[in-house]
Design an enzyme around this catalytic site. Structure first.
Site, mmCIF file in Angstrom:
data_model
loop_
_atom_site.group_PDB
_atom_site.id
_atom_site.type_symbol
_atom_site.label_atom_id
_atom_site.label_comp_id
_atom_site.label_asym_id
_atom_site.label_seq_id
_atom_site.Cartn_x
_atom_site.Cartn_y
_atom_site.Cartn_z
ATOM 1 N N LYS A 34 0.826 -1.220 0.000
ATOM 2 C CA LYS A 34 0.000 0.000 0.000
ATOM 3 C C LYS A 34 0.857 1.267 0.000
ATOM 4 N N GLY A 40 8.627 -2.065 3.900
ATOM 5 C CA GLY A 40 7.860 -2.087 5.150
ATOM 6 C C GLY A 40 8.401 -1.177 6.229
ATOM 7 N N SER A 146 3.021 -4.448 11.491
ATOM 8 C CA SER A 146 2.472 -3.864 12.717
ATOM 9 C C SER A 146 2.460 -2.350 12.627
ATOM 10 N N ALA A 182 10.268 2.333 28.384
ATOM 11 C CA ALA A 182 11.709 2.019 28.358
ATOM 12 C C ALA A 182 11.939 0.699 27.641
ATOM 13 N N ILE A 185 12.643 0.834 21.455
ATOM 14 C CA ILE A 185 12.595 2.105 20.724
ATOM 15 C C ILE A 185 12.969 3.256 21.646
ATOM 16 N N ASP A 314 5.321 -9.664 11.965
ATOM 17 C CA ASP A 314 4.752 -8.930 13.102
ATOM 18 C C ASP A 314 3.254 -9.167 13.286
ATOM 19 N N LEU A 321 10.384 -8.760 15.270
ATOM 20 C CA LEU A 321 11.748 -8.519 14.799
ATOM 21 C C LEU A 321 11.849 -8.829 13.316
ATOM 22 N N ALA A 322 12.670 -8.044 12.619
ATOM 23 C CA ALA A 322 12.776 -8.190 11.172
ATOM 24 C C ALA A 322 13.310 -9.566 10.780
ATOM 25 N N HIS A 446 42.746 -13.727 18.152
ATOM 26 C CA HIS A 446 43.225 -12.760 19.137
ATOM 27 C C HIS A 446 43.867 -11.580 18.422
HETATM 28 P P1 FAD Z 1 6.356 -4.608 8.145
HETATM 29 O O1 FAD Z 1 7.809 -4.336 8.004
HETATM 30 O O2 FAD Z 1 5.572 -3.804 9.066
HETATM 31 O O3 FAD Z 1 5.752 -4.589 6.686
HETATM 32 C C1 FAD Z 1 4.396 -4.703 6.442
HETATM 33 C C2 FAD Z 1 4.073 -4.042 5.121
HETATM 34 O O4 FAD Z 1 2.742 -4.348 4.779
HETATM 35 C C3 FAD Z 1 4.149 -2.516 5.173
HETATM 36 O O5 FAD Z 1 4.926 -2.063 4.103
HETATM 37 C C4 FAD Z 1 2.684 -2.066 5.011
HETATM 38 O O6 FAD Z 1 2.570 -0.852 4.302
HETATM 39 C C5 FAD Z 1 2.130 -3.221 4.204
HETATM 40 N N1 FAD Z 1 0.678 -3.395 4.345
HETATM 41 C C6 FAD Z 1 -0.052 -3.464 5.489
HETATM 42 N N2 FAD Z 1 -1.347 -3.679 5.209
HETATM 43 C C7 FAD Z 1 -1.439 -3.753 3.866
HETATM 44 C C8 FAD Z 1 -2.504 -3.978 2.958
HETATM 45 N N3 FAD Z 1 -3.743 -4.211 3.384
HETATM 46 N N4 FAD Z 1 -2.232 -3.977 1.636
HETATM 47 C C9 FAD Z 1 -0.970 -3.767 1.180
HETATM 48 N N5 FAD Z 1 0.062 -3.562 1.979
HETATM 49 C C10 FAD Z 1 -0.161 -3.568 3.304
HETATM 50 N N6 FAD Z 1 13.540 -5.111 14.093
HETATM 51 C C11 FAD Z 1 14.772 -5.677 14.097
HETATM 52 O O7 FAD Z 1 14.893 -6.892 13.953
HETATM 53 N N7 FAD Z 1 15.897 -4.905 14.252
HETATM 54 C C12 FAD Z 1 15.829 -3.576 14.422
HETATM 55 O O8 FAD Z 1 16.860 -2.913 14.568
HETATM 56 C C13 FAD Z 1 14.553 -2.960 14.447
HETATM 57 N N8 FAD Z 1 14.439 -1.634 14.611
HETATM 58 C C14 FAD Z 1 13.197 -1.058 14.603
HETATM 59 C C15 FAD Z 1 13.107 0.309 14.806
HETATM 60 C C16 FAD Z 1 11.874 0.925 14.819
HETATM 61 C C17 FAD Z 1 11.791 2.412 15.044
HETATM 62 C C18 FAD Z 1 10.698 0.150 14.592
HETATM 63 C C19 FAD Z 1 9.354 0.799 14.560
HETATM 64 C C20 FAD Z 1 10.779 -1.217 14.388
HETATM 65 C C21 FAD Z 1 12.029 -1.833 14.400
HETATM 66 N N9 FAD Z 1 12.162 -3.206 14.236
HETATM 67 C C22 FAD Z 1 13.409 -3.786 14.260
HETATM 68 C C23 FAD Z 1 11.003 -4.087 14.029
HETATM 69 C C24 FAD Z 1 10.851 -4.436 12.533
HETATM 70 O O9 FAD Z 1 10.730 -3.238 11.797
HETATM 71 C C25 FAD Z 1 9.644 -5.320 12.325
HETATM 72 O O10 FAD Z 1 9.730 -6.461 13.152
HETATM 73 C C26 FAD Z 1 9.565 -5.784 10.866
HETATM 74 O O11 FAD Z 1 9.495 -4.688 9.998
HETATM 75 C C27 FAD Z 1 8.369 -6.694 10.661
HETATM 76 O O12 FAD Z 1 8.327 -7.103 9.332
HETATM 77 P P2 FAD Z 1 6.957 -7.479 8.623
HETATM 78 O O13 FAD Z 1 7.330 -7.853 7.219
HETATM 79 O O14 FAD Z 1 6.210 -8.445 9.439
HETATM 80 O O15 FAD Z 1 6.082 -6.154 8.616
HETATM 81 P P1 NAI Z 2 8.559 -2.489 23.660
HETATM 82 O O1 NAI Z 2 7.521 -3.514 23.830
HETATM 83 O O2 NAI Z 2 9.952 -2.897 23.407
HETATM 84 O O3 NAI Z 2 8.598 -1.542 24.946
HETATM 85 C C1 NAI Z 2 7.480 -0.830 25.387
HETATM 86 C C2 NAI Z 2 7.732 -0.389 26.811
HETATM 87 O O4 NAI Z 2 6.721 0.506 27.171
HETATM 88 C C3 NAI Z 2 7.708 -1.539 27.797
HETATM 89 O O5 NAI Z 2 8.822 -1.442 28.645
HETATM 90 C C4 NAI Z 2 6.387 -1.331 28.539
HETATM 91 O O6 NAI Z 2 6.425 -1.810 29.858
HETATM 92 C C5 NAI Z 2 6.277 0.180 28.489
HETATM 93 N N1 NAI Z 2 4.921 0.709 28.636
HETATM 94 C C6 NAI Z 2 3.764 0.188 28.162
HETATM 95 N N2 NAI Z 2 2.731 1.009 28.466
HETATM 96 C C7 NAI Z 2 3.238 2.065 29.158
HETATM 97 C C8 NAI Z 2 2.692 3.243 29.730
HETATM 98 N N3 NAI Z 2 1.403 3.499 29.643
HETATM 99 N N4 NAI Z 2 3.522 4.102 30.346
HETATM 100 C C9 NAI Z 2 4.857 3.849 30.425
HETATM 101 N N5 NAI Z 2 5.437 2.749 29.895
HETATM 102 C C10 NAI Z 2 4.636 1.868 29.262
HETATM 103 O O7 NAI Z 2 8.008 -1.536 22.510
HETATM 104 P P2 NAI Z 2 8.696 -0.417 21.633
HETATM 105 O O8 NAI Z 2 9.930 0.096 22.279
HETATM 106 O O9 NAI Z 2 7.612 0.525 21.285
HETATM 107 O O10 NAI Z 2 9.120 -1.222 20.345
HETATM 108 C C11 NAI Z 2 8.156 -1.963 19.600
HETATM 109 C C12 NAI Z 2 8.776 -3.159 19.010
HETATM 110 O O11 NAI Z 2 9.581 -2.817 17.890
HETATM 111 C C13 NAI Z 2 9.715 -3.893 19.938
HETATM 112 O O12 NAI Z 2 9.026 -4.781 20.768
HETATM 113 C C14 NAI Z 2 10.609 -4.624 19.006
HETATM 114 O O13 NAI Z 2 10.014 -5.844 18.686
HETATM 115 C C15 NAI Z 2 10.643 -3.734 17.782
HETATM 116 N N6 NAI Z 2 11.916 -3.007 17.746
HETATM 117 C C16 NAI Z 2 13.072 -3.726 17.687
HETATM 118 C C17 NAI Z 2 14.284 -3.091 17.694
HETATM 119 C C18 NAI Z 2 15.519 -3.900 17.676
HETATM 120 O O14 NAI Z 2 15.437 -5.095 17.417
HETATM 121 N N7 NAI Z 2 16.678 -3.316 17.942
HETATM 122 C C19 NAI Z 2 14.395 -1.639 17.719
HETATM 123 C C20 NAI Z 2 13.118 -0.985 17.816
HETATM 124 C C21 NAI Z 2 11.941 -1.664 17.805
#
Ligand code: FAD
Ligand code: NAI
Length: 467
Positions: A34, A40, A146, A182, A185, A314, A321-322, A446
């Site tokens: 979309k 994504g 998600s 905490a 993100i 997701d 996780l990606a 090492h």
């Molecule tokens: P998404 O990447 O969410 O892709 C879903 C796609 O589906 C999107 O492009 C959306 O537009 C499309 N879509 C949805 N509904 C429709 C529809 N009806 N028709 C057509 N298209 C549609 N994970 C890690 O492992 N390492 C990281 O460092 C990491 N950092 C992150 C940092 C942030 C700020 C955030 C928000 C997330 C991070 N994540 C990280 C989590 C990671 O981005 C997700 O776990 C991953 O993108 C999930 O992949 P997915 O393919 O399931 O979904």
């Molecule tokens: P998260 O689930 O990691 O953390 C959310 C935090 O918010 C938790 O500690 C929770 O207890 C707290 N919380 C919930 N409700 C609250 C409230 N009302 N007030 C105060 N604290 C509250 O979620 P986050 O950080 O938003 O990330 C979402 C997801 O994206 C992660 O779970 C992860 O899967 C993915 N992600 C992965 C990354 C990586 O792999 N390095 C980087 C960023 C995101």
């Protein structure tokens, strides 16, 4: 009407990897997306842009604090935020273009528009112009990912009250940043803006940071973040944010109830988790089951309760996780092609890309205790690793948890420099069912940081050398 073997809805790491693997296996494949670009959440507004800013801001801080100690005189570094954002955007662009290239290379058809399942084997794609077309397919893979979880009464405008998406594009460094949550993100993006000059306070509902990650790792990590200047208010919640003045005023209450205090901020980052993107897909009409959190319910083969409809990433249960989404994408494509695709959900590494990094795989001490599994612990601090010492990166440790009887590695937890790269060794070892002894007897180069992993493995049997 176009005919396909597989139509994948969503082009994130789950969807695009699934489509490529399906095409490799000879299946006629289409992807529906979309958004205007592929990749994504991860490539556009997640992993990639956040890691670009983490990398750049870490070097910015190092240039100011560490270079001088190594005899590199550069003067005080100056921040050019628009240039840093451009650097981040170019990184995103090259990655999303890479996905488009891979689709072309693998002869995958792409459709821009919102996908909706109208019946098993039928996906309607509605473009931005409102025009719809129908795809006819043997199998459908839901990979819609998600979206940001919101807090009642706190409206995200992506300017002053932002989600991660807004926090990746701020046009100036906020003087004060209030982070709600905490989790990963909050700590990653909180670190970025703290390094660039913001005063960061993190409000967390629970009495600890990073729920789910080994408690000992998190306690030491919190102390390190506090030393860096991030303030924490645990067991607290943000009840409301008053946007009327120049500064935002957040009403912060104890989680258990009690008198509130006001914390002022220029920007509030709401990062309290993410929710599956499963609405508007037509799931109710075709009878695909969701759980009480809106996640698509699948069996061990990623199949929903409706024949020919699968889901990954997701939008289903498990860590968001990606790499988990990618591996599920490969597995489901292989299953659809009649092969035995499989993901070992017990061995999925988890990395927090702060400084120092946290990287874990397998069980935490808390999980082992709760399951009543007897284990031995081997720990080794980076302060005793020669490479970490010479690099002035001595914070943190490696901890290996091994079964008390069999010595099989059950969990590896690293807090330290480059932990995210080091965890791959632990994941491979666990996938092969290694004992701590196997890691201890594997020759490690090492001087390298992974020698700390070997030493922790030696420490399981109480025979670490350098401590
Ligand atoms: P998404 O990447 O969410 O892709 C879903 C796609 O589906 C999107 O492009 C959306 O537009 C499309 N879509 C949805 N509904 C429709 C529809 N009806 N028709 C057509 N298209 C549609 N994970 C890690 O492992 N390492 C990281 O460092 C990491 N950092 C992150 C940092 C942030 C700020 C955030 C928000 C997330 C991070 N994540 C990280 C989590 C990671 O981005 C997700 O776990 C991953 O993108 C999930 O992949 P997915 O393919 O399931 O979904
Ligand atoms: P998260 O689930 O990691 O953390 C959310 C935090 O918010 C938790 O500690 C929770 O207890 C707290 N919380 C919930 N409700 C609250 C409230 N009302 N007030 C105060 N604290 C509250 O979620 P986050 O950080 O938003 O990330 C979402 C997801 O994206 C992660 O779970 C992860 O899967 C993915 N992600 C992965 C990354 C990586 O792999 N390095 C980087 C960023 C995101």
């Amino acid at each position: 009407m176009a005919n396909y073997d597989v139509v994948v809805i969503g082009s994130g790491p789950g969807g695009y990897v699934c489509a490529i693997r399906a095409a490799q296996l000879g299946l006629k494949t289409a992807v529906v997306e979309k958004d205007p670009t592929f990749g994504g959440t991860c490539l556009n507004i997640g992993c990639i842009p956040s890691k670009a800013l983490l990398h750049a801001s870490e070097l910015y801080e190092e240039a100011g604090e560490k270079f001088g100690k190594m005899g590199i005189k550069v003067g005080a570094p100056k921040l050019d935020l628009p240039a840093m954002m451009k650097f981040k955007d170019e990184g995103v662009e090259s990655n999303v273009k890479g996905v488009a290239f891979l689709f072309r290379k693998n002869k995958i058809d792409t459709f821009q528009g919102t996908g909706r399942i109208t019946a098993p084997g039928k996906v309607e794609v509605k473009g931005a112009d409102g025009k719809a077309q129908m795809l006819d397919t043997r199998s459908i893979v839901i990979a819609t990912g998600s979206d940001v979880a919101r807090l009642k009464g706190i409206d995200i405008d992506e300017k002053r009250i932002v989600s991660s998406t807004g926090a990746l594009v701020l046009d100036k460094v906020p003087e004060r940043l209030l982070v709600v949550g905490a989790g990963v993100i909050g700590l990653e993006l909180g670190s970025v803006w703290r390094r660039l000059g913001a005063k960061v306070t993190v409000v967390e509902f629970l009495d600890r940071i990073l729920p789910g990650i080994d408690g000992e790792v998190c306690r030491q990590f919190q102390r390190l973040l506090e030393k860096q200047g991030i303030a924490f208010k645990l067991s607290s919640k943000v009840a409301a944010v008053d946007m009327s003045g120049n500064r935002l005023k957040a009403k912060v209450e104890p989680a258990a109830g009690g008198p509130a205090e006001t914390i002022e901020a220029d920007v509030v980052l709401v990062c309290v988790g993410r929710v599956p993107y499963s609405n508007g897909l037509g799931l109710e009409a075709v009878g695909v089951k969701k759980d009480n959190r809106g996640r698509v319910v699948v069996d061990g083969h990623f199949a929903t309760n409706v024949a020919g409809i699968y889901a990954i990433g997701d939008v289903i249960a498990g860590p968001m996780l990606a790499h988990k989404a990618e591996d599920e994408g490969i597995a489901v494509a292989e299953i659809i092609a009649g092969q035995a695709g499989q993901v070992n959900h017990e061995v999925i590494p988890n990395v927090v890309y702060t400084y120092p990094e946290i990287a874990t795989v397998g069980k935490s001490e808390e999980e082992l205790k709760e399951a009543g599994i007897a284990y031995n612990v081997g720990k080794f601090p980076f302060s005793a690793n020669p490479r970490a010492r010479v690099n002035l990166e001595t914070e943190g440790f490696v901890k290996i948890l091994a079964d008390a009887k069999s010595d099989r590695v059950l969990g590896v937890h690293i807090l330290g420099p480059d932990a995210g790269n080091m965890i791959a060794e632990a994941a491979v070892a666990m996938e092969f069912g290694a004992a701590a002894e196997d890691i201890a007897r594997t020759c490690h180069a090492h001087p390298t940081l992974p020698e700390a992993v070997k030493e922790a493995a030696l420490a399981v049997a109480k025979r670490a050398i350098h401590i």
